[in-house]
Design a protein around this motif. Structure first.
Motif, PDB file in Angstrom:
ATOM      1  N   PRO A 249     -11.302   8.141 -14.950  1.00  0.00           N
ATOM      2  CA  PRO A 249     -11.268   7.750 -16.362  1.00  0.00           C
ATOM      3  C   PRO A 249     -12.331   6.686 -16.648  1.00  0.00           C
ATOM      4  CG  PRO A 249      -9.266   7.020 -15.212  1.00  0.00           C
ATOM      5  CD  PRO A 249     -10.038   7.872 -14.257  1.00  0.00           C
TER       6      PRO A 249
ATOM      7  N   TYR B   9     -11.872   7.546 -21.775  1.00  0.00           N
ATOM      8  CA  TYR B   9     -10.415   7.379 -21.728  1.00  0.00           C
ATOM      9  C   TYR B   9     -10.011   6.228 -22.636  1.00  0.00           C
ATOM     10  CZ  TYR B   9      -5.750   6.514 -19.949  1.00  0.00           C
ATOM     11  OH  TYR B   9      -4.402   6.343 -19.855  1.00  0.00           O
TER      12      TYR B   9
ATOM     13  N   SER C 282      -8.726  11.203 -20.999  1.00  0.00           N
ATOM     14  CA  SER C 282      -8.132  10.792 -22.266  1.00  0.00           C
ATOM     15  C   SER C 282      -6.958  11.647 -22.720  1.00  0.00           C
ATOM     16  CB  SER C 282      -9.221  10.759 -23.340  1.00  0.00           C
ATOM     17  OG  SER C 282      -9.766  12.027 -23.539  1.00  0.00           O
TER      18      SER C 282
END
Lengths: 353, 353, 353, 353
Positions: free
Chosen positions: C113, C148, D5
């Motif tokens: 991420p 992210y 995400s």
């Protein structure tokens, strides 16, 4: 916490059958792709080039570029990936492990779907998301992308040199020791197995080792082998770690890769180490012995002149390959037991030099 | 066309082992849930209520409501679902098929994760996304949600009355005829099998039927049965249709459900129909015969007094249950063959009345 | 065709506020990460290093490696990515466009991420999945991964040199001409806009251009700018193409990048081209003029000595940058109109040299 | 913790434009659907039936069933859902809020994609995943499924009775107080806002309230209203809670629903409560006042004879509607302030009776 469970990626296309290489054009068109970049491994063009091109003859799908490339160095792959034409909407890789790894990593870099067409079943790489690349001169396993499709031509696999089939057998049977190592880690509070991945890995190997067969080149046997290796790749995807497919036996093989100037085929090394570790673990070694004896794996291994002394060094080196794991080979007591078996086990004495 | 293959849902929790019912509280807390609604099937409270409550004794997770409800009428389920308190973050269903279906559909309606805890392995419903409900008075199969978790206590399953174990065996072996029917449809241009689902379904049943065992109540056998039924549920999820798990043999059983005032257990009916259809298909009937003989399935069926005359009616009714499919039972020639077998096959004559 | 609509990726963390750089440690720990690899752009360590390290002082999350690297050459990035320690579970990039692109592409390669912490709002790259890298010596836009998380410290952004703020304004206002170009393509049968992406892109720019403000350095204005650029990144993600954020005005800027030895800041070039193309399109140029006048964008551009003669060359070169698109600049008639405006438009004559 | 995400659902189809009802057949066919179940609200057949049927005249997509049903009782919906023919692959709902809720919940139960075609823009329900149903006699908000598509005919919306347009305006402007309430909760340690949802909600309302217009029936104004209500639905989807779209002003309206025999239109009640709560919050009430004055909302409200005394009761009842939240209306001090404003605020005295 979300309803509806985990999501995993599985191939959208899975075609395992006789003569599939002749239908590759039709199979890909049916899946809605238009512009293919074709990656061919060494020798594939000579052997199958005509057949592959013919398969596109009556298709509207076209091959926009053909790349013959077995070079798994990351710098080569980067340059190859970014030379792929913008109109490409799918990458098809046909060949052995290296060719597929090049094609797979290019697919990852370009975010294109990857269709994996192995010409041998020598390991489970064709159905997994990982690649073995050379990065700064070192062989390194990196995570890429799950194949969008897997197409296997049984006729091609079964006509491959027998060493590839035996390599596949060795890589598949290794799930027995690999899963046991993983459960050993959990029992020792060093991690948590994924029960679903364990179940899939066990079913794949059990269905295979319980199969009756007359010859390792018969269609039915080859299909069982390919299907089981495919499921092994899925088990890794579910687990999000290679643990269900790779334990102490794989560490020994990776260690051999470092020790030897010219390592043997992956699955052959792994198979020998699987027999050894099954004895160390005292877990299902009768079954492993039976399969390796019935298929002729042991006999075949003899022709490769694997040295007991190299295996001994590999046993000592193995834990350092993945220091964060905690398999049988990470325990000194079991390393000693393994080395003793090298000296004393009748089968090992017979097949090693 | 997207890179990265298909996404399927698989259970995030899968725990199959001895004594799991005693750890249910800990297992659920470990998964991060706080407020449980517990659905119990008929009789479960008497048998296991104390054990289940004990398992939560030292957990911070608490049971906010306990619902004892086996009523699969949709109106009952709606009212039950919308009486679930707002703070609930997971639904746990413990019991047989009906109790699990009530809990599963409530989970779907409330968009809560569902943990499936079957107390018998009589069919593969505990690991599938479908439910069998009563809608406007008719038994109807509806699609709900894949379980977030599956927890199976081997000790509970193996102590269940033997008819449930035989029912599970019948339901599992039926994948042999079901998959063959699906492939038959494809060969006749009436649909397309999902190769991945076929592979999983075959591996699940093959691993099971090739298992050696001494008793159907031994741990190892029960675990194989439970794992294989679980994989069968996954095959259905992959295929997005019940076809890999349900072919002509299931249609005959569904037809029996309509004909009989009191149908027999699902898996018993299915098992008998599986034997019959394997003979009709002339496909792996020796294997089916061997498993049913070795496990004692045939002997057990005799105690249920299934009538050949009811099966005959069911054969004629079966195609109309799913008129859009094209299995062996949809073909008049094979229905005649099936009815002839009812009269002439030695095993059928022995086990039916 | 599946129920339940499209799935798009959006940042799981979005924190836009005053002083966020001091809370970066706490913000990241709260998200459940343990081992951070920190990428810092040039000069970031001098300016904010102490503050960033302090923010981790009382956190259990630790920085396992700090990498200062603005080199967007792909070979550098590959080597950097594969030197990231195995225990890393998140990559945090702090800096300008290049530093963020290095960090973002490493995240993509390592499947980690990525938390994006821009220190200027000079373009919408911090909130998009694309990177601008150097591949075989050429600046190339490649697709990587949606961040992210996005963490923006308003205080940092507003203290950045004003050219960065003006660049951000230019890049944001360009959505007006970009979306109009996209709709133009659709009207001419050369593609299909994604209505949802268009809606988001329009809302982002409209909310911004209709905002009343006293100074471009006031908190409220900076927050509107950052939020709108963030939404512009999301519009690209929804569309799965850069079209909602990049039309003829971006092609002119990309052409300038090729023509000039030292290109001007991306958003400044884009802003000038946006004004020009809005006049060519005869679409909302009053609004564009008003915003650029009120914010001081036009005055600021004068300080960069952009040459009309370079813009003229860029207009001719622009269509070849993306030959598959069909924007106003791809039409000869409109290129002539654009070049005429360079000679005759009072504002352009005033701000260009 | 996963890279890449959050994933949110957004409509795959979004078409907001003039005359869209005439193209509904073509729009749906283009999306690849074959067999439509059409849900029509009360009066829709008379007004638009011919136009809708005409739109399918030259399409291969066919309407397999038309259902006219505004009955939001759950038992009615269950029966309706399970009477949908098996070949249906999409549900299209055309009408007001109730008709869309019936169609939406049937889509959820049958796991079919839902295309939402509102004939008025009186609230944001057409673009959200929630439904307002009657369960055991009580109006209950339940979560269903995000629409797969939203198709809005600007001409239909603008010809709807003006009360629906004012209701939409009231429902949209309420995001100002709703978001402020949510932030108030966070400040008081009673929860955590989702910054992304807040951003989207704010952009949607700000873009709208800053729009200049001549008439509430002009195309441009209607399109802004529809787009902003759509984005409000998306904000709820992102947040996975109604909080970004529903605060104290909605609680007052829900309370009025309980108090009044015949409640007023949702958005009218909400709009009045929004003005009241903006004054209580002392937050952006000038903006709210300006929009409601400029659009004629205040004047229109006078025609509905809303009683101050009912509002007073609703203020007291409001907190109990959602006891787990912590908005301004949950605080006694602010409830007193609200009730005082009912007596003293000039605008409220003017528009209420």
């Amino acid at each position: 916490m979300k309803a509806g469970s985990n999501k995993i990626s599985i191939p959208a296309i899975l075609e395992v059958g006789k003569g599939n290489l002749s239908y590759i054009g039709a199979l890909i068109e049916k899946s809605g792709f238009s512009n293919i970049v074709l990656f061919l491994g060494q020798g594939i063009n000579d052997m199958f080039g005509e057949k592959i091109r013919q398969s596109f003859k009556f298709q509207s799908t076209k091959i926009v570029k053909t790349i013959e490339n077995d070079n798994i160095d990351i710098n080569n792959i980067i340059n190859t990936a970014f030379s792929i034409p913008a109109e490409a909407d799918v990458i098809v890789g046909i060949g052995g492990g290296k060719a597929l790894d090049v094609a797979k990593y290019c697919s990852f870099l370009k975010k294109l779907p990857f269709i994996s067409v192995p010409t041998s079943a020598s390991n489970d790489g064709y159905s997994s998301s990982s690649c073995s690349l050379i990065i700064e001169g070192k062989r390194t396993t990196v995570n890429a992308v799950m194949p969008y499709g897997i197409v296997v031509d049984i006729d091609v696999i079964k006509e491959a040199p027998e060493k590839y089939i035996f390599s596949g057998i060795g890589d598949l049977v290794s799930k027995i020791t690999a899963v046991y190592d993983w459960e050993f880690e959990e029992k020792n509070g060093k991690g948590k197995v994924d029960d679903f991945a364990v179940m899939i890995a066990k079913k794949s190997v059990n269905s295979f080792v319980r199969t009756q067969f007359n010859s390792i080149r018969e269609d039915f046997f080859i299909k069982e082998l390919v299907d089981s290796l495919t499921m092994s790749g899925i088990a890794v995807e579910i687990a999000q770690t290679s643990a269900p497919a790779s334990g102490s036996e794989h560490l020994i093989s990776h260690a051999l890769d470092k020790i030897l100037d010219v390592p043997k085929l992956h699955g052959l090394q792994v198979g020998v180490a699987t027999y050894l570790m099954a004895k160390v673990q005292e877990h299902r070694y009768e079954r492993v012995t039976k399969v390796f004896r019935d298929t002729g794996f042991f006999e075949h291994v003899k022709t490769h002149a694997i040295k007991a002394s190299d295996l001994e060094k590999a046993i000592d080196l193995a834990p350092s390959i993945k220091p964060n794991r905690y398999t049988y080979i990470h325990i000194d007591e079991y390393r000693q037991k393994a080395k003793k078996l090298l000296q004393e086990d009748e089968i090992l004495k017979d097949i090693l030099v």
